[in-house]
Design a protein around this motif. Structure first.
Motif, mmCIF file in Angstrom:
data_model
loop_
_atom_site.group_PDB
_atom_site.id
_atom_site.type_symbol
_atom_site.label_atom_id
_atom_site.label_comp_id
_atom_site.label_asym_id
_atom_site.label_seq_id
_atom_site.Cartn_x
_atom_site.Cartn_y
_atom_site.Cartn_z
ATOM 1 N N ALA A 1 -12.318 -29.290 13.238
ATOM 2 C CA ALA A 1 -12.979 -28.278 14.063
ATOM 3 C C ALA A 1 -12.038 -27.749 15.139
ATOM 4 O O ALA A 1 -12.061 -26.550 15.466
ATOM 5 N N TYR B 1 -19.148 -27.975 11.352
ATOM 6 C CA TYR B 1 -18.932 -29.398 11.546
ATOM 7 C C TYR B 1 -19.878 -29.971 12.600
ATOM 8 O O TYR B 1 -20.337 -31.108 12.487
ATOM 9 N N ALA C 1 -13.657 -34.934 11.452
ATOM 10 C CA ALA C 1 -14.407 -33.693 11.625
ATOM 11 C C ALA C 1 -13.992 -32.981 12.908
ATOM 12 O O ALA C 1 -13.817 -31.756 12.933
#
Length: 308
Positions: free
Chosen positions: A60, A70, A56
């Motif tokens: 991002a 996220y 994640a």
């Protein structure tokens, strides 16, 4: 599930989360581990959650548009269970009628009371990442795959059902069916490492049992044959692959490592390791295609072919 004395009786199915993560290579072999993302600083000791958070964070960093998305759904959450409760509540809430915060608390309570659901969710994430060639990262499965999300909603609903809280369990079933297009009765018992691939139109009845390491494609029904009551739905063993549009009807047993062909209608038991196709489904008397993983589980290899 394999550890149970009688796999068709209610039991707390142990989840077999592999010590190493393996991905299918281009030739479908798994003779070496594939590198996974390095966990972000501040490791929690939960490898699946750490890897998911690292994925994640990488997304991002690459796409500024996704940073808040996220952050809210993954990076700000203390655990996979907390993130699941938040994600499902955002998907299943009804503004003005079913508040998101209260629904999140209901889901979080169900996951806390049934830690086996969290272990199963981790195995499901690894299964999706390993088996689905379209799934490059577990975080993509967590955020975007409705089959995974519907399955986790079911796990929470099943926990509530097992605790005698049938009204909220049926609420979760109904909302998951409406939102994800997957209708799993909260009484159904589903093992670990499950892949609902595409998932649209999957229906699983109240007394169904699904083993570990099973892959089910879209449009599959594990249903009854009429108005009979009691134990009336299929029992699916470990490592089974059920093709798109197949219907397995009645209290029939699908043996370990079996394959059910796309569009098949199964009305009788299917023995271990058998491929069944057609309407009504019949076993194929052909030499099985060579398996490309040591486990020889079609539900893991996703191998739907057979050889003469």
């Amino acid at each position: 599930m394999a550890a149970c004395v009688d796999k068709w009786q209610p039991a707390a199915y142990p989840c077999r989360l592999p010590e190493k993560f393996y991905c299918l290579l281009p030739d479908c072999t798994t003779d070496r581990p594939v590198a996974v993302a390095t966990a972000a600083s501040g490791s929690t000791g939960d490898r699946v959650w750490d890897v998911l958070r690292a994925e994640a964070q990488a997304d991002a960093d690459d796409e500024p548009l996704l940073r808040k998305f996220y952050q809210d759904l993954v990076l700000s959450r203390p655990s996979l269970e907390a993130a699941l409760a938040s994600m499902l509540a955002a998907k299943l809430c009804i503004p003005g009628a079913l508040p998101q915060d209260q629904l999140r608390d209901l889901l979080a309570g169900a996951f806390a009371a049934h830690p086996e659901a969290g272990r199963a969710a981790r195995a499901d994430l690894v299964a999706a990442r390993d088996r689905d060639p379209a799934c490059a990262k577990m975080v993509h499965c967590f955020l975007y795959y409705k089959g995974f999300l519907a399955l986790q909603a079911h796990r929470a609903a099943h926990g509530l059902w097992s605790d005698g809280r049938r009204a909220p369990a049926l609420l979760l079933q109904s909302r998951a069916s409406e939102v994800f297009g997957v209708d799993v009765h909260p009484g159904a018992r589903i093992g670990c490492g499950i892949l609902l691939d595409h998932a649209t139109g999957v229906v699983i009845g109240e007394t169904a049992v699904v083993g570990d390491d099973v892959s089910i494609l879209h449009g599959v029904t594990l249903g009854g044959t009429g108005k009979e009551s009691g134990d009336r739905h299929p029992k699916v063993g470990d490592g089974v692959l059920i093709g798109a549009g197949a219907s397995v009807l009645g209290n029939v047993h699908i043996g370990d490592r079996a394959k059910i062909g796309a569009g098949a209608v199964v009305l009788r038991d299917v023995t271990d390791g058998t491929t069944a196709v057609g309407n009504p489904a019949k076993p194929i008397i052909k030499k099985a295609a060579p398996q490309r993983r040591p486990e020889e589980l079609p539900g893991v290899t996703m191998e739907q072919r057979w050889s003469d």
